[in-house]
Design a protein around this motif. Structure first.
Motif, PDB file in Angstrom:
ATOM      1  N   SER A 164      36.549  89.624  78.610  1.00  0.00           N
ATOM      2  CA  SER A 164      36.091  89.476  77.282  1.00  0.00           C
ATOM      3  C   SER A 164      35.125  90.713  76.571  1.00  0.00           C
ATOM      4  O   SER A 164      35.354  90.820  75.483  1.00  0.00           O
ATOM      5  CB  SER A 164      35.241  88.179  76.983  1.00  0.00           C
ATOM      6  OG  SER A 164      34.069  88.306  77.894  1.00  0.00           O
ATOM      7  N   ASN A 165      34.588  91.336  77.261  1.00  0.00           N
ATOM      8  CA  ASN A 165      33.928  92.439  76.828  1.00  0.00           C
ATOM      9  C   ASN A 165      34.811  93.666  76.619  1.00  0.00           C
ATOM     10  O   ASN A 165      34.388  94.392  75.743  1.00  0.00           O
ATOM     11  CB  ASN A 165      32.893  92.937  77.756  1.00  0.00           C
ATOM     12  CG  ASN A 165      31.490  91.877  77.924  1.00  0.00           C
ATOM     13  OD1 ASN A 165      31.397  91.340  76.975  1.00  0.00           O
ATOM     14  ND2 ASN A 165      30.913  91.873  79.084  1.00  0.00           N
ATOM     15  N   ASP A 166      35.872  93.633  77.271  1.00  0.00           N
ATOM     16  CA  ASP A 166      37.098  94.694  77.368  1.00  0.00           C
ATOM     17  C   ASP A 166      38.030  94.692  76.154  1.00  0.00           C
ATOM     18  O   ASP A 166      38.235  95.537  75.369  1.00  0.00           O
ATOM     19  CB  ASP A 166      37.599  94.755  78.665  1.00  0.00           C
ATOM     20  CG  ASP A 166      38.397  96.327  78.741  1.00  0.00           C
ATOM     21  OD1 ASP A 166      37.881  97.321  79.131  1.00  0.00           O
ATOM     22  OD2 ASP A 166      39.687  95.956  78.523  1.00  0.00           O
ATOM     23  N   LEU A 167      38.358  93.522  75.717  1.00  0.00           N
ATOM     24  CA  LEU A 167      39.402  92.941  75.023  1.00  0.00           C
ATOM     25  C   LEU A 167      38.893  92.946  73.541  1.00  0.00           C
ATOM     26  O   LEU A 167      37.667  92.793  73.391  1.00  0.00           O
ATOM     27  CB  LEU A 167      40.151  91.851  75.350  1.00  0.00           C
ATOM     28  CG  LEU A 167      40.718  91.734  76.485  1.00  0.00           C
ATOM     29  CD1 LEU A 167      40.983  90.389  77.103  1.00  0.00           C
ATOM     30  CD2 LEU A 167      42.065  92.641  76.441  1.00  0.00           C
ATOM     31  N   PRO A 168      39.655  93.025  72.598  1.00  0.00           N
ATOM     32  CA  PRO A 168      39.305  93.054  71.270  1.00  0.00           C
ATOM     33  C   PRO A 168      38.761  91.588  70.937  1.00  0.00           C
ATOM     34  O   PRO A 168      39.204  90.648  71.454  1.00  0.00           O
ATOM     35  CB  PRO A 168      40.621  93.039  70.248  1.00  0.00           C
ATOM     36  CG  PRO A 168      41.356  94.099  71.248  1.00  0.00           C
ATOM     37  CD  PRO A 168      40.990  93.632  72.763  1.00  0.00           C
ATOM     38  N   LYS A 169      37.628  91.375  70.081  1.00  0.00           N
ATOM     39  CA  LYS A 169      37.071  89.935  70.012  1.00  0.00           C
ATOM     40  C   LYS A 169      37.700  89.146  68.795  1.00  0.00           C
ATOM     41  O   LYS A 169      37.937  89.737  67.646  1.00  0.00           O
ATOM     42  CB  LYS A 169      35.707  90.260  69.417  1.00  0.00           C
ATOM     43  CG  LYS A 169      34.740  91.089  70.609  1.00  0.00           C
ATOM     44  CD  LYS A 169      34.612  90.151  71.789  1.00  0.00           C
ATOM     45  CE  LYS A 169      33.711  90.634  72.932  1.00  0.00           C
ATOM     46  NZ  LYS A 169      34.216  92.267  73.287  1.00  0.00           N
ATOM     47  N   VAL A 170      38.156  87.997  69.459  1.00  0.00           N
ATOM     48  CA  VAL A 170      38.663  87.048  68.469  1.00  0.00           C
ATOM     49  C   VAL A 170      37.933  85.720  68.503  1.00  0.00           C
ATOM     50  O   VAL A 170      37.775  85.178  69.522  1.00  0.00           O
ATOM     51  CB  VAL A 170      40.182  86.814  68.662  1.00  0.00           C
ATOM     52  CG1 VAL A 170      40.628  85.691  67.732  1.00  0.00           C
ATOM     53  CG2 VAL A 170      40.978  88.034  68.751  1.00  0.00           C
ATOM     54  N   LYS A 171      37.169  85.411  67.433  1.00  0.00           N
ATOM     55  CA  LYS A 171      36.452  83.989  67.492  1.00  0.00           C
ATOM     56  C   LYS A 171      37.485  82.604  67.892  1.00  0.00           C
ATOM     57  O   LYS A 171      38.536  82.703  67.462  1.00  0.00           O
ATOM     58  CB  LYS A 171      35.699  83.859  66.447  1.00  0.00           C
ATOM     59  CG  LYS A 171      34.585  84.524  66.158  1.00  0.00           C
ATOM     60  CD  LYS A 171      33.340  84.169  66.637  1.00  0.00           C
ATOM     61  CE  LYS A 171      31.872  85.004  66.376  1.00  0.00           C
ATOM     62  NZ  LYS A 171      30.821  84.513  67.044  1.00  0.00           N
ATOM     63  N   ILE A 172      36.601  81.716  68.368  1.00  0.00           N
ATOM     64  CA  ILE A 172      37.377  80.355  68.679  1.00  0.00           C
ATOM     65  C   ILE A 172      37.721  79.719  67.281  1.00  0.00           C
ATOM     66  O   ILE A 172      37.016  79.465  66.328  1.00  0.00           O
ATOM     67  CB  ILE A 172      36.758  79.684  69.573  1.00  0.00           C
ATOM     68  CG1 ILE A 172      36.708  80.237  70.742  1.00  0.00           C
ATOM     69  CG2 ILE A 172      37.004  78.001  69.470  1.00  0.00           C
ATOM     70  CD1 ILE A 172      35.536  79.370  71.758  1.00  0.00           C
ATOM     71  N   ASN A 173      39.203  79.325  67.056  1.00  0.00           N
ATOM     72  CA  ASN A 173      39.287  78.500  65.941  1.00  0.00           C
ATOM     73  C   ASN A 173      40.045  77.142  66.401  1.00  0.00           C
ATOM     74  O   ASN A 173      40.872  77.399  67.140  1.00  0.00           O
ATOM     75  CB  ASN A 173      40.204  79.409  65.068  1.00  0.00           C
ATOM     76  CG  ASN A 173      40.642  78.753  63.637  1.00  0.00           C
ATOM     77  OD1 ASN A 173      39.677  77.673  63.278  1.00  0.00           O
ATOM     78  ND2 ASN A 173      41.408  79.344  62.875  1.00  0.00           N
ATOM     79  N   ASP A 174      39.611  75.914  65.888  1.00  0.00           N
ATOM     80  CA  ASP A 174      40.043  74.868  66.461  1.00  0.00           C
ATOM     81  C   ASP A 174      41.429  74.263  66.402  1.00  0.00           C
ATOM     82  O   ASP A 174      42.089  74.098  67.294  1.00  0.00           O
ATOM     83  CB  ASP A 174      38.779  73.736  66.171  1.00  0.00           C
ATOM     84  CG  ASP A 174      39.007  72.586  67.162  1.00  0.00           C
ATOM     85  OD1 ASP A 174      38.311  71.521  66.817  1.00  0.00           O
ATOM     86  OD2 ASP A 174      39.656  72.579  68.006  1.00  0.00           O
ATOM     87  N   PRO A 175      41.896  73.908  65.158  1.00  0.00           N
ATOM     88  CA  PRO A 175      43.052  73.293  64.931  1.00  0.00           C
ATOM     89  C   PRO A 175      44.244  73.835  65.659  1.00  0.00           C
ATOM     90  O   PRO A 175      44.621  74.884  65.947  1.00  0.00           O
ATOM     91  CB  PRO A 175      43.231  73.175  63.529  1.00  0.00           C
ATOM     92  CG  PRO A 175      42.130  73.706  62.797  1.00  0.00           C
ATOM     93  CD  PRO A 175      41.185  74.499  64.048  1.00  0.00           C
ATOM     94  N   SER A 176      45.104  73.193  66.305  1.00  0.00           N
ATOM     95  CA  SER A 176      46.207  73.286  67.242  1.00  0.00           C
ATOM     96  C   SER A 176      47.382  72.721  66.278  1.00  0.00           C
ATOM     97  O   SER A 176      47.284  71.630  65.770  1.00  0.00           O
ATOM     98  CB  SER A 176      45.923  72.857  68.486  1.00  0.00           C
ATOM     99  OG  SER A 176      45.773  71.343  68.521  1.00  0.00           O
ATOM    100  N   ALA A 177      48.555  73.389  66.939  1.00  0.00           N
ATOM    101  CA  ALA A 177      49.772  73.061  66.528  1.00  0.00           C
ATOM    102  C   ALA A 177      50.493  71.854  66.980  1.00  0.00           C
ATOM    103  O   ALA A 177      50.113  71.589  68.143  1.00  0.00           O
ATOM    104  CB  ALA A 177      50.853  74.157  66.670  1.00  0.00           C
ATOM    105  N   PRO A 178      51.357  70.844  66.418  1.00  0.00           N
ATOM    106  CA  PRO A 178      51.997  69.847  67.278  1.00  0.00           C
ATOM    107  C   PRO A 178      52.610  70.322  68.329  1.00  0.00           C
ATOM    108  O   PRO A 178      53.353  71.446  68.188  1.00  0.00           O
ATOM    109  CB  PRO A 178      52.776  69.224  66.070  1.00  0.00           C
ATOM    110  CG  PRO A 178      52.739  70.263  65.046  1.00  0.00           C
ATOM    111  CD  PRO A 178      51.574  71.247  65.075  1.00  0.00           C
ATOM    112  N   VAL A 179      52.791  69.705  69.262  1.00  0.00           N
ATOM    113  CA  VAL A 179      53.582  69.971  70.588  1.00  0.00           C
ATOM    114  C   VAL A 179      54.826  69.295  70.563  1.00  0.00           C
ATOM    115  O   VAL A 179      54.760  67.962  70.540  1.00  0.00           O
ATOM    116  CB  VAL A 179      52.428  69.615  71.763  1.00  0.00           C
ATOM    117  CG1 VAL A 179      53.625  69.954  73.226  1.00  0.00           C
ATOM    118  CG2 VAL A 179      51.175  70.388  71.844  1.00  0.00           C
TER     119      VAL A 179
END
Length: 343
Positions: A164-179
């Motif tokens: 997580s320290n090495d990779l570009p940072k992307v914040k958690i975003n909750d809603p998920s797509a229908p499966v």
């Protein structure tokens, strides 16, 4: 060219020899049961993607088939899947069994990888302090090296923290797509349908029945709406299911149906409707799932020659040729019109 996910999450690829514990590590890092783990070699055959959340940051993880010195057509397709995952990845974790060490072919593969990719070594099955002390054996390679026990979870937190320290940072975003779960008997063309709908080669497609063992997922966007397609292992009649890995794959496929938002049941038009098809259709129907029957391999039959069961007409169905991409656009239209845009 690297294929970016729609949410632009950074991607880590797990690669390494067969039976090194990559799928166990994948399940540990993603907190899921998506990849099958077993003592049998090469249980993972497709690229299996999952999402990792760590300390409020997100990244994608892909599990790949084990590297093996095998020239068979199936193994070459598995290797192709692995190389595609490497191409897409921001970071490659080379996972190996610490009890066996690195082989000359492993070292050669690592040498090739590091010419174009950021590669870290992950020594798995480090279950004792003595084995951890042996980690310095690989210092001469000049690679970041991590000792983990995927099955116990030891060292995985340190690996996640470093990643997580090495990779570009992307914040958690909750809603998920229908499966949307794709199910059917073995070799009816489920993986070919997945590849046709997503315009990709995510699933290994082979004339061998039962090629897909893991839950292969792919995100698609239809008129601005996200959907997640899940390809599952072929479900045979109960008396024909082999014990072990296949039995577990089938049980998990049925579990995936119960957790999905809609179901595509794929039928082989050249064989017509079987009891196995009806079992899957009514299993999904009884759960109240939006259901579409996809009649595949229409390119193999003459018009009016399909021996379908009379009960089939109770359900919406679309004839397609997934191999040729014929009529698959109507499947996408059905998804847009019949599945909600969120859970």
């Amino acid at each position: 060219m690297r294929k970016k996910s729609e949410d632009n999450l950074p991607l880590i690829a797990l690669v390494g020899p067969t039976n090194a514990g990559k799928s166990t590590l994948f399940n540990r890092m993603t907190g899921s049961w998506q990849a099958i783990t077993a003592r049998e070699e090469s249980t993972t055959r497709d690229r299996i993607y999952g999402e990792v959340e760590w300390q409020s940051w997100r990244f994608n993880l892909v599990d790949t088939g084990g590297l093996a010195e095998d020239e068979s057509e199936l193994y070459q397709k598995i290797k192709s899947q692995t190389l595609q995952a490497v191409t897409e990845a921001d970071l490659v974790l080379f996972v190996f069994d610490a009890t066996s060490g690195l082989t000359p072919s492993n070292l050669q593969f690592i040498k090739t990888l590091r010419q174009t990719k950021n590669v870290w070594l992950v020594a798995n099955k480090m279950d004792s302090p003595k084995r951890r002390a042996e980690l310095s054996t690989y210092d001469y390679l000049g690679l970041k090296t991590f000792a983990v026990s995927a099955i116990k979870g030891n060292g995985v937190g340190d690996l996640l923290e470093a990643a997580s320290n090495d990779l570009p940072k992307v914040k958690i975003n909750d809603p998920s797509a229908p499966v949307i779960t794709i199910v059917g008997r073995p070799n009816v063309g489920k993986s070919t349908l997945l590849n046709s709908l997503t315009k990709s080669n995510r699933a290994v497609v082979s004339p061998l029945a039962g090629t897909t063992r893991d839950i292969v997922t792919e995100k698609i966007i239809i008129d601005g709406t996200d959907f997640l397609l899940a390809d599952t292992a072929g479900v045979r009649r109960r008396g024909r299911i082999a014990r072990g890995t296949e039995d577990f794959s089938v049980k998990r496929a049925l579990t995936t149906i119960s957790r999905s938002d809609a179901v595509l049941v794929v039928i082989d038009a050249s064989e017509g409707t079987t009891r196995g098809d009806l079992h899957l259709i009514y299993f999904a129907h009884d759960l109240g799932k939006p259901l579409l029957i996809v009649i595949n391999k229409m390119d193999l039959i003459e018009t009016g020659r399909m021996p379908f069961h009379r009960y089939l007409h109770k359900f919406p169905n679309i004839p397609v040729s997934a191999l040729k991409g014929e009529n698959t656009d109507k499947v996408l239209t059905w998804l847009k019109e019949n599945v909600a845009s969120g859970k």
